[in-house]
Enzyme design. Structure first.
Site, PDB file in Angstrom:
ATOM      1  N   CYS A 174      48.320  56.815  30.515  1.00  0.00           N
ATOM      2  CA  CYS A 174      48.694  57.526  29.478  1.00  0.00           C
ATOM      3  C   CYS A 174      49.597  57.174  28.571  1.00  0.00           C
ATOM      4  CB  CYS A 174      49.196  58.995  29.787  1.00  0.00           C
ATOM      5  SG  CYS A 174      50.177  60.189  28.402  1.00  0.00           S
ATOM      6  N   HIS A 191      40.828  29.552  48.063  1.00  0.00           N
ATOM      7  CA  HIS A 191      40.892  31.095  48.391  1.00  0.00           C
ATOM      8  C   HIS A 191      39.651  31.995  49.126  1.00  0.00           C
ATOM      9  CE1 HIS A 191      38.874  34.819  45.950  1.00  0.00           C
ATOM     10  NE2 HIS A 191      39.436  34.888  45.267  1.00  0.00           N
TER      11      HIS A 191
END
Length: 670
Positions: free
Chosen positions: A434, A590
């Site tokens: 919004c 990772h």
């Protein structure tokens, strides 16, 4: 998705067409300023501006159909908007008085009057919602080769046309009932006069926390129940001459908001500042000044309201009551002004030349009174009941930076960080925004790290239920939401671990860096085969945008710390961790590629974030069988992300390495 979550989605999508109103307000406002009595008949320039603004106001129903179809579509594609337009034209044409008369075999004068009002915002909303659902369902459908041209997005307008054709028949009988019900509701409120206006304003504020005030506004502000307050007010003298507006009445559902937004809420902001603890006043001042200015100048009040809405619900209830009182007073006294966007200074100035405006200066006088009411009532309540408004928190309260500023203002870094703190891509169902908030649909809102959100600068986290959450992030909400959607859709290079480190390791404890003399030799965190970064099938790592180092194709189940230091970050999905070595090197391990989407499956965390480790300490345990079967790749980069602070990386390992024993590479000290 539950009903509340779906209504949230509609409420957010409504902001797309509603955001066009400021353009209409400015154009028509300036036009009426130039020619306040002739609405363009005395000035070609005024006529040009007024008609330009009217082009928006008079076609709001079409804008609703197009805007909502676009806003609720899964990927915000223009094909959804086009389908909304097609659906609107098909449905409204079939339900026009002439078509109804022909289909039902009625004389034109016997067609219910409701069909003369079929081109309204309610129908626009209905078409927009249905079209968005059809787009989300059929935009990826592949047809037989003979019809391949009509596959995917090209199929949606066709399906929409058929559905609107089917919808037209029940609406021929249901629409008069629905329309008459809405009119009756509107007339009952109108019949209550100023009291009804006050009741409306009270519920308008109460619905702000869940974003459903837009649905209530459409009844009173647009032509759904016959009130049509905003378009008729913006129509000025023309609306008055055509009998659509009444001087002293049209605009009463808007006027009383000006004293609240321009004066009352800034008074509350001053009270919050004055009641803040001395050590917090500088931080609170920066927050309140910005929020109060937004409310006064533009009428955007959410940043200020959300600062106390959930920490002091009783104050927010008081705010809703005072808003209702203000609107009631203005309506009773016939002090009238209107707005195209919100009740701020810009719209007040534009209202001064509107023929329907009445005693505008009295709204300013009323505003000064409400400034005092808000200031003294809020200050009394905060002091008496010890409400934890901004600046009243305990000194050690989690999630508040001492300087009151967000950890980072970079949209890209914030998007990465917000994805991580909501549980990663595996926990995300939908992302919307919004004006000032992220509206997120998740698999589980319990995963959301509220403290981390506040450290990033969010002013509040609203968990509506188990699947819907809103995060108040300010004016950058739409930019952050768009970036988050792009990252999760794979449209840009995703470097989640780097983002977490670059956002000042937002969930990490302070790390005391002890300069280490000489070079730092990293040990292999996993056993397996060494792979050059250039051969990693991921652009972020192969381009070395993440950092310098090597990758490993693991053969063992344990992942170890490659150096002495502190675990600055372990991701919620356990697919990666960041380690700050004692010499200040920021190391990223990772596991696999795109493994964030596995949602943590295949990984077991052995240490917690913030743990001090020695080189060789076990951090994670892997299920290699599962990862090999489900990950895009199990090649695991091990990189130093701040290599520019050193003299480079040397002595790269080759071939096979053994976890905790083989030197992987050396970070050379300057």
């Amino acid at each position: 998705m539950n009903i509340l979550g779906y209504l949230q989605k509609i409420g957010r999508a409504l902001m797309v067409p509603v955001a066009t109103l400021p353009a209409a307000a400015i154009l028509m406002g300036i036009g009426y300023w130039i020619d306040p009595t002739g609405w363009g008949s005395n000035s070609a320039l005024a006529a040009f501006l007024i008609k330009s603004g009217a082009a928006i106001i008079d076609n709001m129903s079409i804008l609703f159909a197009v805007g909502i179809a676009y806003g609720m579509s899964k990927d915000k594609d223009g094909a959804a908007a086009l389908s909304g337009l097609v659906g609107y034209y098909v449905l409204t044409t079939l339900l026009s008085p002439g078509a109804v008369a022909q289909i039902q075999g009625l004389p034109l004068d016997q067609v219910p009057k409701a069909f003369a009002k079929i081109n309204n915002q309610f129908i626009g909303i209905l078409v927009g919602v249905i079209t968005a659902e059809l787009y989300n369902r059929f935009s990826s459908v592949e047809l037989h080769k003979a019809l391949a041209f009509f596959s995917g997005r090209r199929l949606v307008p066709i399906v929409t046309s058929v559905v609107m054709l089917a919808l037209a028949f029940p609406l021929m009988y249901l629409w008069p009932i629905v329309f008459n019900g809405l009119v009756h509701f509107g007339e009952s409120i109108m019949g209550m006069g100023p009291v009804g206006a006050g009741i409306y304003a009270f519920f308008n504020r109460l619905l702000i926390p869940v974003g459903l005030h837009h649905a209530l506004n459409s009844v009173f502000w647009f032509d759904v129940a016959g009130i049509n307050d905003i378009p008729n007010f913006l129509g000025g003298a023309k609306s008055l001459a055509e009998g659509k507006a009444v001087l002293g009445v049209t605009g009463m559902y808007q006027a009383g908001f000006f004293p609240i937004m321009m004066f009352g809420l800034p008074g509350a902001a001053l009270a919050i500042y004055h009641t803040a603890k001395p050590q917090n006043k500088a931080r609170v001042a920066s927050l309140m000044i910005a929020a109060a200015f937004a409310a006064f100048f533009t009428g955007v009040t959410e940043p200020l309201e959300f600062s106390f809405m959930f920490v002091a619900p009783a104050l927010y209830l008081l705010h809703a009551v005072l808003t209702g009182l203000s609107v009631y007073i203005a309506a009773s006294m016939q002090w009238i002004a209107g707005f195209g966007f919100s009740a701020g200074l810009v719209d007040l100035v534009l209202s001064t030349k509107n023929p329907l405006a009445k005693d505008i200066l009295m709204l300013v006088v009323q505003g000064f009174a409400f400034f005092a009411i808000y200031y003294f009532s809020f200050r009394f309540a905060i002091k008496t009941f010890n409400f934890k408004t901004p600046g009243q928190e305990e000194d050690d309260e989690e999630g508040v930076e001492q300087d009151g500023s967000p950890v980072s203002s970079d949209t890209d870094s914030l998007a990465h960080a917000y994805i991580d703190l909501i549980g990663g891509g595996a926990n995300v169902v939908g992302i919307d925004s919004c004006i000032t908030r992220l509206r997120l649909t998740l698999n589980d809102t319990a995963i959301v790290d509220e403290a981390a959100a506040k450290r990033l600068g969010a002013s509040g986290v609203i968990k509506l239920n188990k699947t819907n959450v809103q995060i108040i992030v300010g004016a950058k909400a739409e930019l952050i939401a768009t970036r988050m959607s792009q990252l999760l859709a794979g449209k840009v290079i995703e470097v989640p671990a780097v983002a977490a480190v670059k956002v000042a390791a937002f969930a990490a404890p302070a790390v005391a860096v002890k300069p280490v003399m000489g070079n730092l030799v990293l040990v292999a965190p996993m056993s397996g085969e060494v792979v050059s970064l250039l051969q990693v099938p991921d652009a972020a790592f192969s381009s070395k945008a993440v950092g310098e180092g090597l990758a490993i194709r693991p053969t063992g189940k344990l992942v170890l710390a490659p150096a002495d230091g502190v675990i600055a970050k372990i991701f919620n999905t356990n697919h990666a961790f960041a380690l700050i070595a004692d010499n200040g090197a920021e190391l990223i391990v990772h596991i696999g590629l795109d493994t964030v989407k596995l949602g943590g499956k295949g990984f077991t965390r052995l240490l917690e974030q913030g743990s001090r480790v020695k080189a060789g300490d076990a951090v994670l345990e892997l299920d290699l069988e599962y990862l090999t079967a489900n990950a895009v790749s199990i090649i695991s980069p091990v990189v130093v992300s701040n290599v520019e602070q050193f003299d480079g990386v040397i002595d790269f390992a080759v071939g096979q390495v053994e976890a905790g024993k083989t030197a992987l590479y050396t970070i050379k000290a300057k």
